[in-house]
Motif scaffolding. Structure first.
Motif, short mmCIF file in Angstrom:
data_model
loop_
_atom_site.label_atom_id
_atom_site.label_comp_id
_atom_site.label_asym_id
_atom_site.label_seq_id
_atom_site.Cartn_x
_atom_site.Cartn_y
_atom_site.Cartn_z
N PHE A 208 108.11 19.67 20.17
CA PHE A 208 107.94 19.04 18.86
C PHE A 208 109.08 19.46 17.94
N ARG A 282 109.36 16.44 14.86
CA ARG A 282 108.65 17.65 14.44
C ARG A 282 107.16 17.35 14.20
N ARG A 283 106.32 18.31 14.46
CA ARG A 283 104.90 18.20 14.10
C ARG A 283 104.78 18.69 12.66
N ASP A 286 104.74 22.73 10.90
CA ASP A 286 105.10 23.85 11.79
C ASP A 286 106.18 24.71 11.17
#
Ligand code: WQD
Length: 330
Positions: A208, A282-283, A286
């Motif tokens: 991610f 990206r998540r 995070d």
């Protein structure tokens, strides 16, 4: 000592029960079995099925088993779910704790260990600069889940001061592995099981985001073997029992950062798979880097992790394959 272990039928709780009984302490499990599994409770350890929101049942369990300390792990723990269900998380994690503490103080049980989380730190500024997260790092949780853990710590500490209860809040970093295959995590919510799932499906694991300000661009975490974590509970519980008036807040990590990409490489080594990961966006939420300073727990309790990332992956994979015979080495 007899320890009531709430959430003792869960993944981490069952490890704490095992470590406690192996250390010669008596354990009683209190679990509503919403996510816990009764089979995880070893023979000879009583299981009381109930919610921590049920004060009468808690009080009866404390009395029936002459409980002298509580290790409280029963809680909801999915960050994403907590964003959608904040009322549920506050009820289970904060109100459940309040009801439990009311019963604990009424019964004059003297020791209380609380399962907290690195989620209390949120996006630690120290970590952004590459430093380790100490217990003095400001707590700015970024999810309702993290908020419930921080509020829980406050509630535990305030109750300890007001009622003469010895307390410890243990802030877990990224827990992984299993002490035995049958105790492995059955959920697929964290990096290692999520990678195992992809490998089992024969598709590439996902990273991610690889544009973080870290050496290889992927997020860095502090992974801790659940058996080490369980030992830390035994050590903390014994300290509380031996030293009334104790009030501890401790990180439980290894003080060593491992990136997502390094983790996937190690998983491929252990499982024999060779699928290169796919990078996805990206998540949200995070933090780039969350690595514990484990100095305080070393100084206070002379505790140090024994297991490494290889042990975590190997034991987690044994548990994974036990439940999913279709999962094979690559
Ligand atoms: C680790 C890293 C992901 C899956 C959470 C909670 C925390 C604590 C532990 C309870 C992240 C990346 C993941 C995948 C990936 N829980 N990842 N591909 O988010 O550090 O911590 O669990 O107390 O409070 O927030 O753990 O295992 O979900 O993720 O790249 O398929 O792996 O983005 O960087 P996290 P995690």
């Amino acid at each position: 000592m007899t320890w009531l272990i709430t959430g003792g039928a869960g993944y981490i709780g069952a490890h704490v029960v095992r470590a406690m009984t192996e250390a010669g302490e008596r354990a009683v499990v209190y679990d509503d079995l919403s996510t816990g599994i009764a089979d995880r409770v070893p023979d000879g350890v009583p299981l009381v099925v109930g919610s921590t929101l049920d004060g009468e049942r808690v009080a009866r369990a404390l009395n029936d088993h002459t409980v002298t300390g509580v290790v409280h792990l029963a809680a909801k723990k999915q960050v994403g779910e907590s964003v959608d269900l904040p009322l549920h998380y506050y009820r289970e994690n904060v109100e459940g704790l309040r009801v439990l503490l009311q019963a604990v103080t009424a019964a004059a049980v003297p020791s209380f260990v609380f399962s907290s989380s690195a989620a209390v730190y949120g996006m630690p500024s120290a970590a952004r600069e590459g430093a380790l997260v100490t217990e003095e790092t400001p707590c700015v949780p970024m999810s309702p889940y993290g908020e419930t853990k921080l509020a829980g710590e406050w509630l535990v500490r305030a109750t300890g001061r007001a009622h003469g209860l010895s307390t410890a809040s243990l802030r877990y970093f990224n827990v992984a592995g299993a002490a035995a295959p049958e105790l492995a995590d059955t959920g697929v919510f964290n990096l290692i099981p999520m990678v195992f799932e992809k490998l089992t499906e024969g598709v590439p694991p996902r990273v991610f985001g690889d544009d973080y300000p870290t050496p290889d661009g992927t997020c860095v975490r502090d992974y801790i073997h659940v058996a080490d974590l369980a030992e830390a509970h035994v050590t903390a519980a014994r300290r509380l029992a031996a030293a009334p008036g104790t009030d501890l807040t401790l990180n439980i990590g290894r003080g060593e950062g491992v990136s997502v990409r390094e983790m996937i490489d190690r998983i491929n080594e252990v499982t024999g798979h060779t699928l290169a990961p796919t990078v996805t966006p990206r998540r949200p939420g995070d933090p780039p880097r969350v690595v514990a300073s484990a100095d305080r727990i070393a100084a206070e309790l002379a505790w140090k992790a024994k297991y490494d990332v290889h042990d975590m992956i190997t034991s987690a994979w044994e548990g994974w394959v036990r439940l999913r015979p279709e999962a094979r080495r690559g």
